[in-house]
Design a protein around this motif. Structure first.
Motif, mmCIF file in Angstrom:
data_model
loop_
_atom_site.group_PDB
_atom_site.id
_atom_site.type_symbol
_atom_site.label_atom_id
_atom_site.label_comp_id
_atom_site.label_asym_id
_atom_site.label_seq_id
_atom_site.Cartn_x
_atom_site.Cartn_y
_atom_site.Cartn_z
ATOM 1 N N ASP A 14 -7.201 0.297 31.879
ATOM 2 C CA ASP A 14 -6.536 0.748 30.652
ATOM 3 C C ASP A 14 -5.755 -0.386 29.992
ATOM 4 O O ASP A 14 -5.793 -0.569 28.770
ATOM 5 C CB ASP A 14 -5.588 1.906 30.970
ATOM 6 C CG ASP A 14 -6.336 3.178 31.357
ATOM 7 O OD1 ASP A 14 -7.547 3.244 31.062
ATOM 8 O OD2 ASP A 14 -5.712 4.083 31.944
ATOM 9 N N GLN B 127 -8.182 -2.933 28.484
ATOM 10 C CA GLN B 127 -8.778 -2.427 27.244
ATOM 11 C C GLN B 127 -7.773 -2.436 26.099
ATOM 12 O O GLN B 127 -8.117 -2.758 24.963
ATOM 13 C CB GLN B 127 -9.301 -1.000 27.485
ATOM 14 C CG GLN B 127 -10.555 -0.944 28.331
ATOM 15 C CD GLN B 127 -11.003 0.482 28.618
ATOM 16 O OE1 GLN B 127 -10.248 1.439 28.406
ATOM 17 N NE2 GLN B 127 -12.243 0.630 29.101
ATOM 18 N N ARG B 128 -6.500 -2.094 26.408
ATOM 19 C CA ARG B 128 -5.478 -2.088 25.364
ATOM 20 C C ARG B 128 -5.222 -3.497 24.838
ATOM 21 O O ARG B 128 -5.082 -3.698 23.632
ATOM 22 C CB ARG B 128 -4.178 -1.480 25.917
ATOM 23 C CG ARG B 128 -3.048 -1.359 24.880
ATOM 24 C CD ARG B 128 -3.455 -0.538 23.676
ATOM 25 N NE ARG B 128 -2.353 -0.395 22.723
ATOM 26 C CZ ARG B 128 -2.517 -0.049 21.450
ATOM 27 N NH1 ARG B 128 -3.746 0.202 20.971
ATOM 28 N NH2 ARG B 128 -1.471 0.064 20.657
ATOM 29 N N GLN C 240 -8.124 -4.388 22.679
ATOM 30 C CA GLN C 240 -8.088 -3.638 21.419
ATOM 31 C C GLN C 240 -7.048 -4.220 20.462
ATOM 32 O O GLN C 240 -7.331 -4.437 19.274
ATOM 33 C CB GLN C 240 -7.752 -2.164 21.704
ATOM 34 C CG GLN C 240 -7.668 -1.306 20.444
ATOM 35 C CD GLN C 240 -7.138 0.096 20.732
ATOM 36 O OE1 GLN C 240 -6.855 0.447 21.878
ATOM 37 N NE2 GLN C 240 -6.986 0.889 19.706
ATOM 38 N N GLN D 165 -8.184 -7.638 19.074
ATOM 39 C CA GLN D 165 -9.201 -7.491 18.034
ATOM 40 C C GLN D 165 -8.577 -6.977 16.735
ATOM 41 O O GLN D 165 -8.877 -7.488 15.652
ATOM 42 C CB GLN D 165 -10.288 -6.536 18.523
ATOM 43 C CG GLN D 165 -11.449 -6.398 17.543
ATOM 44 C CD GLN D 165 -12.536 -5.467 18.085
ATOM 45 O OE1 GLN D 165 -12.423 -4.928 19.175
ATOM 46 N NE2 GLN D 165 -13.582 -5.275 17.298
ATOM 47 N N GLU D 166 -7.716 -5.963 16.838
ATOM 48 C CA GLU D 166 -7.086 -5.391 15.645
ATOM 49 C C GLU D 166 -6.251 -6.437 14.898
ATOM 50 O O GLU D 166 -6.372 -6.601 13.681
ATOM 51 C CB GLU D 166 -6.179 -4.219 16.045
ATOM 52 C CG GLU D 166 -6.888 -2.910 16.278
ATOM 53 C CD GLU D 166 -5.894 -1.785 16.554
ATOM 54 O OE1 GLU D 166 -4.727 -1.910 16.140
ATOM 55 O OE2 GLU D 166 -6.292 -0.802 17.205
ATOM 56 N N LYS E 216 2.835 -3.958 16.711
ATOM 57 C CA LYS E 216 1.628 -4.151 17.522
ATOM 58 C C LYS E 216 1.656 -5.521 18.218
ATOM 59 O O LYS E 216 1.255 -5.651 19.375
ATOM 60 C CB LYS E 216 0.379 -4.038 16.635
ATOM 61 C CG LYS E 216 0.059 -2.614 16.195
ATOM 62 C CD LYS E 216 -1.173 -2.589 15.301
ATOM 63 C CE LYS E 216 -1.523 -1.158 14.867
ATOM 64 N NZ LYS E 216 -2.064 -0.371 15.999
#
Length: 672
Positions: free
Chosen positions: A4, A7-8, A11, A14-15, A39
């Protein structure tokens, strides 16, 4: 839980990279600053707790290091050479003909967009970015590693791959137009001076001393050329290497294309002449490179550029403005150059006030009159030049511009040598710009590179009568009391300057010869003369014909050198420099031979070999007493031929009955 977190992190990385691209490149804000910062803080926290999951391209990794007080100067392992330019399709076809004549008709080319940015060289060691160096003078540049690390498209660490342990990759740093316009608007709002174009903004940014400030200015980078030891054993062609470095994680321009003939090249050029206006960044032409590495080696280099590549430049922007006056500049060699002083006009992103008129022939060709309305463009997008006159706007009764018959500085009658377009002032001993120009040339970076002295220093010392000839530089230590009385010359700066003068005595003979400022003798010619004649006395004793027989010298250069070295004043100057301790002979390196079986024999290597690089084969020949030549002539004993040797060399060798041998024959010749 571990999955998790991983993946976070992926993510968020990428964002945030996507948001950065939208904001900095496309000038499109799709998220509020607050939400972006939240973020970013989340990502920073996760990366601190789980550093093994950090992506090399994470936005948190693009901030940079400490402030740089002074950039280190780094010598390029592989020189960053410039490319020959052309604006002509005919010249492009002639380039293709020369290539095919040398290596045969089976030629492919790689066509690349010519980015209008700042050249950079990146070095990776075991996949880690360890050094970034600017082009500089092509031989050495400034280390800007921390600043380059702020560029989002430049990876700090490569993921595991089949790349060499150490390699160098070249590219171009640039700024997208939308980002440039946004940042320039911010500077304007703050009352700061704006930049003329994205290239200048990018260049200025990469030289900022604080990487955190660099990070605030969005730069981008395309990579396009790989260097590595034994590169030819890894790849057969430039295209193969491009595909490989793309897989390693580098950003390669998607518009690069492999072309099979000149017609495909011209079609590519014509397409981008129109389509370039749709790009988010500026290009000013197309770079064409021979694809095959073996063919690149066969074609080789001139003193300044590779023979296997050329850049096609799109037509320069042209503007119209008024000629206010013509003035004349006298250079260090006495050449008198006319300069057009113009009503300021914006051209290709910069304000132009002056432009070159080249020589008297050009003034006559233009039929230039006082007050004319002239057309100006940037030759090669760099130096503005007057290319024509709008005769419809010429006022009646204006007088033609008349080239002077005497030197504008000292009044000496100008001379013009037969076959040359340039007028010269012959008063080199009494014409101020010539004397100062020679002093400035002598201390220059590629010449004697005297630390603590600059162009302004030479001007000041000339005005104070401390310097009149270059040998006077080595007598400045006798004038320390006078130096200490000068404004802006503290004791430390004087000590540094005198130390720099003393260190310059260690410069090799070819540097000293170049520094003398002999007309037509540049860095390469000076080196060829030094290597051939070994010392200054041998050059002085040589006839002009003997000099002209040296490769690449020719009659015009030989005559210039002969005339210079038979002037009594120049010989006195050389004598003074000798007494000061400068090197006027090359230092012969003692070579320990592995054998003498090739003594008295001359060799030329051409083509590709399975078991040796060309450098290794040359070293093997020289270690057994053989001598390497640079071209095929009657003096050549053996042509060592590998695969993909050019047909022109083969034909010339056969015509001169030069024996053609293999690398195995060399081994047989040196084996007892």
């Amino acid at each position: 839980m571990s999955m998790d977190v991983q993946q976070r992190i992926a993510q968020l990385t990428q964002e945030l990279n996507s948001y950065n691209y939208q904001y900095y490149v496309l000038a499109n804000s799709v998220i509020s600053d607050y939400d972006f910062d939240q973020k970013l803080k989340e990502l920073e926290a996760l990366e601190r707790e789980h550093p093994h999951y950090v992506d090399p391209n994470s936005p948190t990794q693009k901030v940079g290091g400490d402030i740089t007080q002074k950039f280190n100067t780094i010598r390029h392992r592989w020189p960053m050479m410039s490319l020959g330019n052309t604006y002509s399709e005919l010249e492009l076809r002639e380039f293709d003909e020369r290539v095919r004549k040398a290596v045969g008709d089976q030629v492919q080319y790689v066509c690349e967009l010519k980015f209008d940015g700042l050249s950079i060289s990146l070095t990776y060691d075991n996949g880690k970015l360890v050094q970034a160096v600017t082009r500089g003078d092509g031989t050495q540049g400034d280390e800007v590693t921390n600043n380059v690390k702020t560029i989002r498209s430049v990876p700090h660490h490569l993921k595991k791959g089949d790349y060499p342990d150490v390699f160098e990759i070249r590219g171009e740093i640039f700024m997208h137009r939308a980002a440039f316009e946004r940042l320039n608007k911010q500077r304007e709002d703050l009352g700061l001076q704006t930049y003329a174009n994205p290239r200048n903004f990018a260049s200025g940014t990469i030289k900022l001393q604080d990487p955190k400030e660099v990070a605030k200015r969005p730069l981008d980078c395309f990579l396009y050329f790989l260097y590595a030891d034994n590169r030819n054993k890894l790849f057969n062609s430039h295209w193969e290497s491009i595909e490989a470095v793309k897989s390693w994680g580098f950003q390669i321009c998607e518009h690069t294309k492999l072309c099979n003939n000149i017609e495909e090249i011209i079609a590519f050029i014509n397409h981008w002449d129109e389509a370039r206006h749709t790009l988010s960044y500026d290009i000013d032409g197309i770079v064409i490179k021979v694809n095959d590495y073996a063919q690149q080696e066969e074609l080789g280099f001139t003193a300044k550029s590779p023979r296997w590549a050329i850049s096609y430049k799109y037509k320069a922007e042209r503007v119209e403005t008024m000629l206010k006056s013509v003035t004349y500049q006298v250079g260090r060699t006495g050449a008198v150059t006319p300069v057009a002083n113009l009503q300021p006009v914006l051209l290709a992103g910069t304000t132009v006030k002056r432009a070159s008129l080249h020589n008297a022939n050009e003034i006559a060709r233009l039929d230039l009159h006082e007050g004319d309305t002239v057309y100006v463009e940037k030759g090669g997008e760099i130096i503005p030049k007057v290319i024509g006159v709008n005769n419809e706007k010429r006022a009646t009764g204006t007088a033609p511009v008349v080239y002077p018959s005497v030197c504008p500085e000292c009044g000496e009658a100008l001379v013009r040598q037969e076959g040359e377009a340039v007028h010269y002032c012959p008063n080199e001993e009494g014409c101020r710009p010539q004397i100062v120009g020679k002093l400035q040339h002598f201390i220059g970076r590629k010449m004697m590179d005297i630390q603590g002295m600059g162009d302004e220093t030479m001007e000041t010392f000339f005005k104070l009568n401390l310097l009149r000839k270059i040998a006077d530089i080595y007598s400045l230590k006798d004038h320390q009391d006078e130096l200490k009385g000068l404004a802006r010359f503290g004791e430390k700066s004087i000590d540094n300057m005198l130390a720099g003068i003393e260190q310059s005595k260690e410069k090799p003979f070819e540097k000293v010869l170049f520094a003398l400022g002999i007309r037509h003798v540049g860095e390469t010619i000076a080196k060829k003369l030094a290597l051939h004649f070994k010392n200054i006395d041998n050059i002085i004793a040589a006839s002009a014909e003997e000099m002209a027989a040296v490769q690449d010298i020719g009659a015009r250069i030989a005559e210039s050198v002969f005339t210079y070295l038979h002037d009594p004043q120049h010989l006195i100057e050389i004598g003074r420099l000798k007494e000061a301790g400068l090197n006027f002979a090359i230092v012969e390196k003692e070579t320990v031979l592995a054998g003498t079986s090739l003594s008295g024999k001359t060799f030329l290597i051409s083509g590709v070999f399975a078991d040796f690089s060309r450098e290794e084969l040359a070293a093997l020949i020289e270690s057994h007493g053989g001598k390497m030549l640079s071209g095929i002539s009657a003096k050549l004993n053996y042509l060592v031929a590998g695969e993909k040797m050019g047909p022109s060399k083969l034909a010339k060798a056969e015509k001169l009955n030069v024996p053609i041998i293999s690398d195995q024959d060399i081994l047989n010749m040196i084996t007892p």
